[in-house]
Design a protein around this motif. Structure first.
Motif, mmCIF file in Angstrom:
data_model
loop_
_atom_site.group_PDB
_atom_site.id
_atom_site.type_symbol
_atom_site.label_atom_id
_atom_site.label_comp_id
_atom_site.label_asym_id
_atom_site.label_seq_id
_atom_site.Cartn_x
_atom_site.Cartn_y
_atom_site.Cartn_z
ATOM 1 N N PRO A 42 0.792 -1.232 0.000
ATOM 2 C CA PRO A 42 0.000 0.000 0.000
ATOM 3 C C PRO A 42 0.830 1.290 0.000
ATOM 4 O O PRO A 42 0.273 2.366 -0.112
ATOM 5 C CB PRO A 42 -0.817 -0.111 1.292
ATOM 6 C CG PRO A 42 -0.034 -1.021 2.167
ATOM 7 C CD PRO A 42 0.677 -1.976 1.269
ATOM 8 N N GLN A 43 2.139 1.180 0.135
ATOM 9 C CA GLN A 43 3.020 2.358 0.130
ATOM 10 C C GLN A 43 2.723 3.299 1.294
ATOM 11 O O GLN A 43 2.897 4.502 1.188
ATOM 12 C CB GLN A 43 2.924 3.104 -1.214
ATOM 13 C CG GLN A 43 3.248 2.263 -2.416
ATOM 14 C CD GLN A 43 4.618 1.624 -2.346
ATOM 15 O OE1 GLN A 43 5.558 2.212 -1.838
ATOM 16 N NE2 GLN A 43 4.736 0.386 -2.818
ATOM 17 N N GLN A 45 4.374 3.112 3.986
ATOM 18 C CA GLN A 45 5.732 3.355 4.515
ATOM 19 C C GLN A 45 5.720 3.414 6.036
ATOM 20 O O GLN A 45 6.489 4.157 6.635
ATOM 21 C CB GLN A 45 6.323 4.665 3.943
ATOM 22 C CG GLN A 45 6.076 4.907 2.489
ATOM 23 C CD GLN A 45 6.774 3.912 1.571
ATOM 24 O OE1 GLN A 45 7.497 3.025 2.019
ATOM 25 N NE2 GLN A 45 6.563 4.042 0.287
ATOM 26 N N GLU A 121 10.336 15.175 10.877
ATOM 27 C CA GLU A 121 11.432 14.241 10.656
ATOM 28 C C GLU A 121 10.928 12.809 10.585
ATOM 29 O O GLU A 121 11.496 11.969 9.895
ATOM 30 C CB GLU A 121 12.450 14.365 11.788
ATOM 31 C CG GLU A 121 13.370 15.551 11.612
ATOM 32 C CD GLU A 121 14.072 15.916 12.906
ATOM 33 O OE1 GLU A 121 14.377 15.001 13.691
ATOM 34 O OE2 GLU A 121 14.286 17.126 13.124
ATOM 35 N N ALA A 122 9.846 12.538 11.296
ATOM 36 C CA ALA A 122 9.347 11.156 11.328
ATOM 37 C C ALA A 122 8.576 10.797 10.068
ATOM 38 O O ALA A 122 8.520 9.635 9.688
ATOM 39 C CB ALA A 122 8.447 10.976 12.546
ATOM 40 N N CYS A 123 8.000 11.789 9.419
ATOM 41 C CA CYS A 123 7.112 11.483 8.281
ATOM 42 C C CYS A 123 7.910 10.891 7.130
ATOM 43 O O CYS A 123 8.826 11.522 6.614
ATOM 44 C CB CYS A 123 6.391 12.748 7.824
ATOM 45 S SG CYS A 123 5.287 12.404 6.434
ATOM 46 N N PRO A 124 7.530 9.652 6.690
ATOM 47 C CA PRO A 124 8.310 9.006 5.642
ATOM 48 C C PRO A 124 8.041 9.570 4.243
ATOM 49 O O PRO A 124 8.759 9.243 3.311
ATOM 50 C CB PRO A 124 7.878 7.547 5.738
ATOM 51 C CG PRO A 124 6.492 7.606 6.274
ATOM 52 C CD PRO A 124 6.440 8.807 7.181
ATOM 53 N N VAL A 125 6.975 10.344 4.087
ATOM 54 C CA VAL A 125 6.636 10.824 2.746
ATOM 55 C C VAL A 125 6.619 12.354 2.694
ATOM 56 O O VAL A 125 6.056 12.935 1.764
ATOM 57 C CB VAL A 125 5.281 10.271 2.249
ATOM 58 C CG1 VAL A 125 5.399 8.785 1.988
ATOM 59 C CG2 VAL A 125 4.178 10.546 3.244
ATOM 60 N N ASP A 126 7.228 13.000 3.645
ATOM 61 C CA ASP A 126 7.316 14.462 3.650
ATOM 62 C C ASP A 126 5.955 15.117 3.508
ATOM 63 O O ASP A 126 5.770 16.033 2.708
ATOM 64 C CB ASP A 126 8.218 14.954 2.504
ATOM 65 C CG ASP A 126 9.668 14.598 2.749
ATOM 66 O OD1 ASP A 126 10.020 14.446 3.927
ATOM 67 O OD2 ASP A 126 10.424 14.462 1.771
ATOM 68 N N ALA A 127 4.972 14.612 4.256
ATOM 69 C CA ALA A 127 3.626 15.165 4.108
ATOM 70 C C ALA A 127 3.310 16.193 5.178
ATOM 71 O O ALA A 127 2.184 16.660 5.262
ATOM 72 C CB ALA A 127 2.591 14.039 4.140
ATOM 73 N N ILE A 139 -0.363 17.716 5.048
ATOM 74 C CA ILE A 139 -0.994 17.791 3.724
ATOM 75 C C ILE A 139 -1.845 16.528 3.582
ATOM 76 O O ILE A 139 -1.318 15.438 3.355
ATOM 77 C CB ILE A 139 0.062 17.854 2.611
ATOM 78 C CG1 ILE A 139 1.085 18.949 2.914
ATOM 79 C CG2 ILE A 139 -0.586 18.081 1.258
ATOM 80 C CD1 ILE A 139 2.295 18.908 2.006
ATOM 81 N N ALA A 141 -3.786 15.223 1.457
ATOM 82 C CA ALA A 141 -3.770 14.436 0.223
ATOM 83 C C ALA A 141 -2.513 13.583 0.129
ATOM 84 O O ALA A 141 -2.467 12.615 -0.626
ATOM 85 C CB ALA A 141 -3.871 15.356 -0.982
ATOM 86 N N GLU A 142 -1.474 13.929 0.876
ATOM 87 C CA GLU A 142 -0.223 13.184 0.749
ATOM 88 C C GLU A 142 0.058 12.309 1.957
ATOM 89 O O GLU A 142 1.024 11.555 1.976
ATOM 90 C CB GLU A 142 0.924 14.165 0.492
ATOM 91 C CG GLU A 142 0.824 14.685 -0.929
ATOM 92 C CD GLU A 142 1.774 15.817 -1.218
ATOM 93 O OE1 GLU A 142 2.596 16.136 -0.356
ATOM 94 O OE2 GLU A 142 1.669 16.370 -2.329
ATOM 95 N N THR A 144 -0.166 9.182 4.281
ATOM 96 C CA THR A 144 -0.495 7.780 4.033
ATOM 97 C C THR A 144 -1.140 7.130 5.238
ATOM 98 O O THR A 144 -1.535 5.980 5.181
ATOM 99 C CB THR A 144 0.770 6.990 3.670
ATOM 100 O OG1 THR A 144 1.655 7.036 4.798
ATOM 101 C CG2 THR A 144 1.459 7.572 2.460
ATOM 102 N N ILE A 166 -14.898 9.571 1.224
ATOM 103 C CA ILE A 166 -14.837 8.270 0.566
ATOM 104 C C ILE A 166 -16.190 7.563 0.674
ATOM 105 O O ILE A 166 -16.672 6.968 -0.283
ATOM 106 C CB ILE A 166 -13.774 7.391 1.239
ATOM 107 C CG1 ILE A 166 -12.457 8.144 1.301
ATOM 108 C CG2 ILE A 166 -13.647 6.057 0.549
ATOM 109 C CD1 ILE A 166 -11.552 7.988 0.148
#
Lengths: 181, 508, 343
Positions: A42-43, A45, A121-127, A139, A141-142, A144, A166
């Motif tokens: 599912p990405q 991360q 720093e903890a966020c793996p997807v820079d959200a 953010i 939308a970004e 996960t 949803i």
């Protein structure tokens, strides 16, 4: 006798050449197995699989160093897809890795946030956006929904919320009839 | 888009073509066409949903207790070129609350609850007196501000459609007066009673999109409409407007099917009609456009057909948006004793409502109350016998039985390859299926699942990209740091060897 | 007023047809052919239909119970009856009772329910049943009667019943005395023995176009079949393609060598071509569904039937041709998918 040996031998050679040719020129192009496993993950991360991210977990599965049931965000459906791809039996989700939950996004209570940047720093997807001593925000939308930002927060100002948009789009699955399979 | 296709589209309506499949249905329109359209009395409360079409809800502009005049904006949409939600009558805002809205999902949504003061006083109206010479952009803005949406049922914001049409360049404006489904007669009554307004709206839309010609398509059985519109067109003295009668075959009123009948062209997959130089608008939308431009009135009411065996006196009613459906049914003499199902829209594509407390929305062309014998819901579903009837009637040339099998087995990508996206959910396949498989429902389900799947995929791709980018960045930072550290160490060593002194470790 | 209503998915209209209705119409359409059959060959065929239907319903009920499916719902679809009648129409009128039993066991249990029941069978159940009994019991399956008008002895209803139930010829008769080769068999053996078809056709078993009596049965089936086409219960593609291919191929063979190849009309009006074209190859479950696929399917059955008649081990080949094409149906469907709107 010799004729039989010769003819079978010839047949074998011809078939072998034919198969060899087919294997080379009719080969279906497929991506490396790690890519295909990675696509089914599912990405999120989140690292709940005990690996650093989805890609490392995919590499571990491909190398036979991890089971296919260690991804809680992927859930049962994800395990089934992996089992299909790898030709294995689906396993129940390993509870040691966590439980399957509805997808959620992190929301920062901006009144409480002290601007410590630990979550960034903890966020793996820079959200997560923000700077030192400045209010942070996610953010949506970004995000996960990996929950990795929850533990570092010193003031516990991050909560997971299930977006409701949803639900409106999702339609219920029609009921199956008695005779239909 | 190929020029030849655009050229063929330009000859729209000169010759009529066929589309694949479709059904000849009993149209059940007489019952509601007997009497003139009547206005419904203002109910004690109006419930105006802030979600009017696809996309997010509008943001309220007024608070509880505020007094508003008829036509005053009460909420605005945050997206560009979608305008406002207006107060359907004058009164005070009683509440802004979540409650059941008229939506296929049956979920709740935010509604502005208006307590009418009974005076029905309009806000100050600003008609565009010289629309003939006005800038088309001003007309488009007026449509946006007036909350005009497609009244055929899709409720797509008209100003958006006009904007898109202008970008592509339109040669033909098609006014769709072919009512798609049985029972629905609101457009027919409108064209019979107010043909001049329809023609005027057509002219304004023509001006807004700079179309060369206008075609008004009606069903061949609408005799009265034909003569009324004919007269209106000659009154208005417009030369570039033609009236075309098309066969009454369901779903001929669908946009794609009507274009196919008029031009013989199919809209290529992934394209929209403006790419062929065509713009389709419903006749009721045109009438609303005329009111918005020449009278300055926003869209606060619509004609609703209230019909079916479940109501005592089927009627066409002019109702304010937000009027509870029960008020409309009461105006038609109430329910008959065997009323069993309440449908918003027609019998083939409408959705069932659990309660009649739901309000009338802009999409509500028909309130259909069916009796038990109309629906026969006790029919058991059988396995598919692959008879192929569904494929024979499918206007999108799909193989519904294959799609059904694929969706049931969660093969959503395969279903998409088999054309699930082209399904217009007309329900023809479902209706003819001898095994009574709820095909249309499966397709709606499959479409929504596939959409969500695509969304999830794009999100997971985004997450992967961002993760990999972050990993690469962290790796780069680490390397940089090591390099700097190395350089510093080197420099330190060089200096030590030169001066023989010692220095503290840098903060690296 | 605040009322609650039932909800349900659109369309909100009563369905226009049911599976049972489709199957019943097929049965009605078989009537003219069955009447002609009875007229020319006696009441034996009616007994076979009754027997086969009885066994079919028995096996169907048993299997539905075993599979825990709603029995009443599925018995009401009449599909087992259609299978039984089509199977019975392929049997010699005096075939012993256990033929129907074995045939229906293979048709209903093996070919239908073990594959998943109604709608899931790969092969046409009636033809599976027929192929099994044809291969397993060649003796019993070739005891055909001549038309009544040229029969040496009159076999009454009770004689027929006795023969079917006991498996013995009617009292005082022998099988050799009462049975006669079918026209297709006659052609086959006479061509094999060096006779021309024109010579063989001198025999009494032949009529104007096909076999005596058989041609009228074929007409009866054709009339019913055309009614089904008009009612849109069956598609026009399969019968047209099948009969068309038989005529084209038959004509080619006939023009090349009229001595050893029957005329195309002879082909059409003898054996099971018409029954097969309108009632067997049109089975939607085991056939193709796309329009072009149905043309290919029908033509395939026609061509294979003629090839089996010409070169195969059996005088007629409709059943085998249908079974072979059943196997090919999914592939044909895959490659004849119609163009999607806008594509």
């Amino acid at each position: 006798m010799s004729l039989a040996i010769f003819s079978i031998g010839l047949l074998g050679t011809v078939c072998g050449l034919g198969l060899g040719w087919a294997a080379k020129s009719l080969r279906a192009e497929t991506d490396p197995i790690v890519d295909r496993i990675d696509r089914l993950l599912p990405q999120t991360q989140c690292g709940k699989c005990n690996f650093k991210g989805c890609r490392p977990y995919a590499e571990a599965i491909a190398a036979g160093q991890a089971e296919i049931n260690q991804c809680p965000p992927g859930g049962e459906a994800g395990i089934r897809a992996l089992a299909d791809l790898l030709g294995r039996e689906p396993l129940p989700l390993n509870p040691a890795n966590g439980l399957e939950k509805p997808a959620a996004v992190a929301v920062i209570d901006e009144l409480v946030c002290i601007g410590c940047t630990l979550c960034i720093e903890a966020c793996p997807v820079d959200a997560i956006l923000g700077a030192t001593k400045q209010m942070h925000t996610v953010i949506a939308a970004e995000c996960t929904g990996c929950e990795l930002c929850l533990p570092p927060c010193p003031v516990d100002c991050i909560v997971m919320e299930i977006p409701e948009a949803i639900d409106r789009r999702r339609r219920p699955r029609p009921a199956l009839a008695a005779g239909a399979s | 888009m190929q020029d030849s296709a655009v050229e063929r589209a330009r000859n729209a309506g000169k010759r009529l073509f066929h589309f694949h499949g479709g059904l000849r249905l009993h149209h059940h329109k007489q019952a509601s066409c007997q009497v003139a359209v009547q206005s419904v009395a203002i109910p004690p409360r109006l419930y105006i949903p802030l979600m009017q079409h696809a996309g997010p809800e509008a943001t309220p502009l007024v608070g509880t207790g505020a007094h508003v005049l008829k036509g005053e904006p009460v909420a605005r949409f945050n997206e560009p070129s979608i305008g406002y939600v207006h107060a359907p009558t004058s009164g005070t805002i009683a509440a802004i609350a979540r409650q059941a809205i008229t939506h296929p999902s049956g979920l709740e949504g935010l509604c502005v609850v208006l307590k009418p003061d009974g005076l029905d006083r309009w806000t100050r109206l600003q008609p565009m007196e010289h629309w003939q010479s006005a800038d088309p952009e001003l007309i488009r803005q007026r449509l946006c501000e007036s909350g005009i949406v497609g009244l055929g049922g899709a409720v797509f914001p008209t100003s958006r459609k006009v904007e898109e049409a202008r970008n592509f360049g339109i040669h033909t404006l098609i006014l769709n007066g072919a009512e798609c489904e049985p029972y629905i007669s609101c457009d027919e009554m409108l064209m019979r009673e107010q043909p001049d307004k329809v023609v005027l709206g057509a002219l304004i839309l023509q001006k807004a999109v700079a179309a060369e010609q206008v075609i008004i398509a009606i069903e061949d059985q609408m005799e009265e409409v034909f003569s009324a519109l004919q007269a209106a067109i000659s009154n208005a003295d417009c030369t570039h407007m033609r009236l075309v009668k098309v066969r009454t075959i369901y779903p001929e009123g669908g946009e794609k099917q009507l274009i196919q009948v008029l031009t013989g062209l199919e809209i290529p997959a992934g394209c929209r009609p403006p790419e062929l130089g065509l713009l389709c608008q419903n006749v009721a939308t045109a009438a609303a456009v005329a009111e918005a431009v020449t009278e300055g009135k926003p869209l606060v009411q619509r004609i609703v057909t209230v019909t079916g065996n479940g109501v005592k006196r089927p009627h066409n009613l002019l109702a304010l948006i937000g009027t509870p459906i029960s008020t409309l049914v009461d105006a038609c003499g109430g329910y008959t004793h065997d009323a069993a199902r309440l449908v918003l829209g027609g019998p083939l594509m409408g959705y069932a409502l659990a309660s009649d407390q739901n309000p009338v929305i802009k999409a509500a062309n028909c309130i259909l109350v069916l009796s038990n014998r109309d629906i026969q819901s006790d029919q058991a579903e059988m396995p598919c016998i692959r008879c192929g009837e569904c494929a024979r009637v499918c206007p999108a040339l799909l193989l519904p039985q294959t799609l059904n099998w694929q969706i049931r087995n969660d093969l959503l990508d395969d279903a998409s390859d088999s054309g699930l996206g082209e399904c217009i959910e007309c329900g023809c396949c479902d209706y003819v299926c001898p095994s009574h498989i709820p095909l249309a429902e499966w397709f709606r389900f499959g479409k929504s699942e596939h959409q969500l799947l695509a969304m999830e995929r794009s999100q997971s791709n985004l997450a992967r990209d961002r993760y990999l980018a972050r990993e690469a960045r962290l790796e780069q930072l680490k390397q940089d740091r090591e390099r700097r550290l190395g350089e510093k160490k080197q420099a330190l060593r060089d200096r030590t060897s030169v001066t023989g002194g010692t220095m503290g470790q840098g903060p690296a | 007023m605040n009322r609650k209503f039932t909800t349900g998915a659109a369309p909100h209209l009563p369905p226009i047809s049911t599976v049972g209705e489709v199957m019943r119409q097929v049965l009605y359409a078989l009537c003219p052919g069955v009447i002609a059959y009875t007229w020319f060959f006696g009441t034996g065929i009616l007994l076979q239909i009754l027997l086969a239907t009885g066994f079919a319903l028995l096996f169907e009920t048993l299997m539905l119970k075993l599979r825990q499916q709603p029995v009443a719902l599925f018995l009401n679809d009449w599909s087992a009856v259609v299978t039984a009648v089509l199977f019975a129409l392929c049997l010699p009128p005096l075939a012993p009772w256990w033929i129907a039993c074995v045939g229906m066991f293979f048709a209903i249990v093996m070919a239908k329910h073990l594959y998943g029941g109604l709608g899931h069978n790969v092969f046409n159940p009636a033809m599976v049943g027929y192929a099994v009994v044809l291969i397993s019991f060649p003796q019993a399956m070739t005891q055909w009667l001549p038309p009544i008008s040229i029969a040496p002895t009159d076999i009454g209803f009770l004689d027929g019943l006795w023969a079917i139930l006991s498996g013995q010829p009617p009292a005082g008769m022998t099988w050799d005395a009462i049975t006669r080769a079918t026209p297709l068999d006659t052609i086959r053996t006479s061509v094999a023995s060096g006779q021309t078809i024109a010579e063989a056709r001198q025999l009494q078993t032949f009529g104007d176009l096909g076999g005596r009596g058989w041609e009228w049965i074929a007409n009866g089936f054709a009339a019913g079949g055309i009614w089904l086409m008009w009612r849109r219960v069956i598609s026009w593609q399969v019968p047209t393609a099948m009969i068309g291919s038989v005529i084209v191929l038959g004509l080619a063979g006939y023009l090349l060598d009229p001595g050893s190849n029957p005329s195309p009309l002879e082909h059409v009006f003898s054996g099971a071509i018409v029954l097969g074209a309108f009632f067997i190859a049109t089975d939607p479950v085991s056939g193709c569904t796309s329009p072009r696929g149905r043309l290919i399917f029908g033509a395939g059955v026609g061509i294979l039937t003629l090839m089996i008649r010409r070169w195969g081990a059996y005088p007629d080949g409709v059943a085998f041709a249908v079974l072979v094409m059943n196997m090919a149906a999914p592939l044909i469907d895959r490659y004849t998918r119609p163009r999607i709107y806008g594509g």
